[in-house]
Design a protein around this motif. Structure first.
Motif, PDB file in Angstrom:
ATOM      1  N   UNK A   1      -0.768 -55.299   3.492  1.00 35.96           N
ATOM      2  CA  UNK A   1      -1.535 -54.340   2.701  1.00 35.96           C
ATOM      3  C   UNK A   1      -1.182 -54.483   1.229  1.00 35.96           C
ATOM      4  N   UNK A   2      -2.185 -54.633   0.410  1.00 31.66           N
ATOM      5  CA  UNK A   2      -1.968 -54.754  -1.028  1.00 31.66           C
ATOM      6  C   UNK A   2      -1.331 -53.489  -1.571  1.00 31.66           C
ATOM      7  N   UNK A   3      -0.377 -53.666  -2.490  1.00 29.52           N
ATOM      8  CA  UNK A   3       0.259 -52.522  -3.129  1.00 29.52           C
ATOM      9  C   UNK A   3       1.431 -51.949  -2.361  1.00 29.52           C
ATOM     10  N   UNK A   4       1.757 -52.502  -1.206  1.00 30.29           N
ATOM     11  CA  UNK A   4       2.890 -52.018  -0.412  1.00 30.29           C
ATOM     12  C   UNK A   4       3.987 -53.076  -0.386  1.00 30.29           C
ATOM     13  N   UNK A   5       5.218 -52.656  -0.649  1.00 26.25           N
ATOM     14  CA  UNK A   5       6.351 -53.567  -0.549  1.00 26.25           C
ATOM     15  C   UNK A   5       6.586 -53.928   0.908  1.00 26.25           C
TER      16      UNK A   5
END
Length: 559
Positions: free
Chosen positions: A326-330
């Motif tokens: 998921x984009x934006x999740x570390x």
């Protein structure tokens, strides 16, 4: 052209970092035989690492040496820390005698290409077509330094890296039709999927040396590799009965994967690099990229992705599908999936990659020391507009306590997941506080997909501390007291960061929020005031972080 100019076996085309931080240039042979002296590769983009491993180094190693047949054999290889002299000799013979002519860039049978590949319209395209971050065709990045009219001069080394990257990550949709491709229509082929790695989120375990990384990405199979499983450079050794097209020709096949070697090296595109002599030497300015093979079945061999399990799939749908990042999740925010070691007993849910499950088994048999410096590299691409353009790249690296992969004694895994869950819940509590304060001030909550949220700032603030926590837990052993201290310190970190965000939100609300207002929600009147919102938030914070709240209740320091 002189042999050394395009010989991938000997040419120093891979940039690497040694154990002391020194910069190295290595070819395939030195990268493998000297893998114990290499810490990591220094590649242009993170998505290139799995391409180099899967398309090249791992298949050469597997084919030259065979897979370990048992945990014991795997553990013996890992314990040595380097290839034995006999193994180095086999690798050298494989690369320099058996297949030496298959690892040249511009030869009569060029590596990972089709010699003489020609588009039906007779044209070539700029080499920028191989590089997602530069403008080419439909793919026009917002901040590209080049336009499609500009030359992109790629050295042979960089051209091969982007060649491998294209086979793994190329965009989908229409591709140029090739002369000799009977499936091309009106000068093009349609229905092309993205490259294979573009269809899932890549998870690659790593060690402290390249040798360890190669072993961690190697399965042990009692039966070894299937007899008909060959890498793309040895395709002519496959049985004729397979019916698949040779990757050295313009024709392509829709077929199942024959095995692990085939899956990792199959040519998802037909490509030709066009060399040009310049003042700087040989450069690749133009390329031909056409349709390549499409695999109908491959999941049974796939090692580098986690899965979503569906207990009751719809008709015609598989019970498991690869997970995407998921984009934006570390990466640490997805530890729940990374540490899910088995198929959910009931209902739907995630479970981790075959390689991480294997590492769990190896750790249970003490084939890896408890403090082994295991890492995980994650990467993926996000595509847009029918997957014909690249919108975003996702990449992260994460230290992972190997003991957290133990299936039977899961105390450390539960502690790690508790820390991740606490961060997620505190982040959501902050977003709820923002929504309540906006309502108290006479506004409305932020739309789900708009605006900057305090949750994002919080998670960014604690990101470095979480990584330090995970790195520290790799050497914790069976020290339960130290684990409790680590969790206490993590809760204090979260509490401080959350309080700072909450104080900033409270300071920004107008005076009228103190009086607040009343709204009807689901037929009931609800009063929103800033004081009430703050009270609810801190009550929630104490519930999520019990160690901090207990310390505060006893009169201790919490911040």
């Amino acid at each position: 052209m002189e042999r050394h100019e395009d010989d991938l076996v000997r040419l120093s085309w891979l940039s690497a970092v040694g154990l002391e931080g020194e910069r190295l240039g290595v070819g395939i042979l030195d990268a493998l035989t000297g893998s114990h002296t290499i810490r990591r590769f220094d590649l242009p983009v993170p998505t290139m690492l799995p391409a180099v491993l899967r398309q090249l180094l791992l298949p050469v190693m597997w084919d030259a040496l065979g897979l370990p047949r048992s945990r014991t054999q795997w553990a013996e290889r890992m314990a040595r820390g380097a290839f034995s002299d006999a193994e180095k000799e086999k690798i050298s013979d494989y690369l320099e005698s058996r297949y030496a002519d298959r690892f040249r860039i511009f030869s009569e049978r060029p590596f990972a290409q089709v010699a003489g590949l020609t588009a039906l319209n007779g044209r070539t395209k700029t080499s920028a077509l191989l590089v997602p971050s530069t403008a080419s065709g439909n793919n026009v990045p917002l901040f590209s330094a080049l336009s499609e009219a500009d030359h992109l001069d790629l050295s042979p080394a960089h051209a091969v890296l982007w060649l491998l990257h294209a086979h793994c990550w190329d965009t989908a949709a229409i591709k140029t039709g090739a002369v000799g491709d009977e499936q091309a229509k009106s000068g093009k082929t349609t229905g092309n999927p993205t490259g294979p790695l573009g269809q899932f989120g890549v998870i690659a375990p790593t060690g402290s040396t390249l040798y360890e990384t190669l072993l961690l990405n190697t399965p042990y199979w009692p039966d070894g590799l299937p007899d008909n499983d060959r890498p793309q450079w040895a395709w002519d050794e496959r049985p004729a009965s397979s019916g698949a097209k040779s990757p050295a020709t313009p024709s392509w096949s829709v077929r199942p994967a024959a095995g692990l070697l085939d899956l990792c090296t199959f040519q998802s595109r037909r490509i030709r690099l066009v060399p040009t002599r310049t003042e700087q030497g040989v450069r690749v300015r133009q390329v031909v990229v056409c349709a390549g093979d499409r695999l109908t079945t491959w999941s049974e061999y796939e090692l580098h992705t986690a899965w979503n399990h569906t207990a009751k799939p719809k008709a015609g749908q598989p019970a498991r599908r690869p997970r995407r990042h998921t984009s934006g999740r570390a990466a640490w925010q997805g530890l729940g999936a990374l540490l899910s070691l088995s198929v959910p007993a009931e209902g739907d849910g995630p479970y981790t990659s075959a390689l991480l499950r294997q590492i769990s088994d190896l750790q249970a048999d003490e084939c890896l020391p408890p403090g082994f410096p295991l890492g995980v590299e994650t990467c993926g691409l996000e595509y847009g507009n029918q997957s014909a353009v690249v919108e975003n790249a996702i990449a992260d690296s994460l230290p992972l306590p190997v003991a957290s992969l133990l299936a039977d004694d899961d105390w450390l895994r539960r502690a790690v997941l508790e820390c991740v869950d606490q961060a997620d819940r505190v982040a959501k509590a902050l977003d709820s506080l923002l929504s309540d304060l906006r309502r108290a001030a006479g506004g409305a909550p932020l739309p789900r997909d708009k605006g900057e949220r305090p949750s994002a700032r919080l998670l960014h603030t604690v990101d470095d501390r979480m990584r330090r926590l995970l790195a520290g837990l790799r050497t914790i052993g069976d020290d339960y007291d130290m684990l409790e201290q680590a969790q206490q310190a993590w809760e204090i970190t979260l509490h401080r960061a959350a309080r700072q965000e909450a104080d900033a939100l409270m300071a920004a609300v107008p005076p009228r929020a103190v009086i607040g207002r009343t709204e009807k929600i689901n037929g009931k009147e609800v009063v929103f005031r800033s004081g009430k919102a703050a009270g609810a938030f801190y009550a929630r914070l104490n519930e999520i972080l019990p160690r901090v709240s207990e310390t505060a209740a006893l009169g201790g320091e919490t911040a």
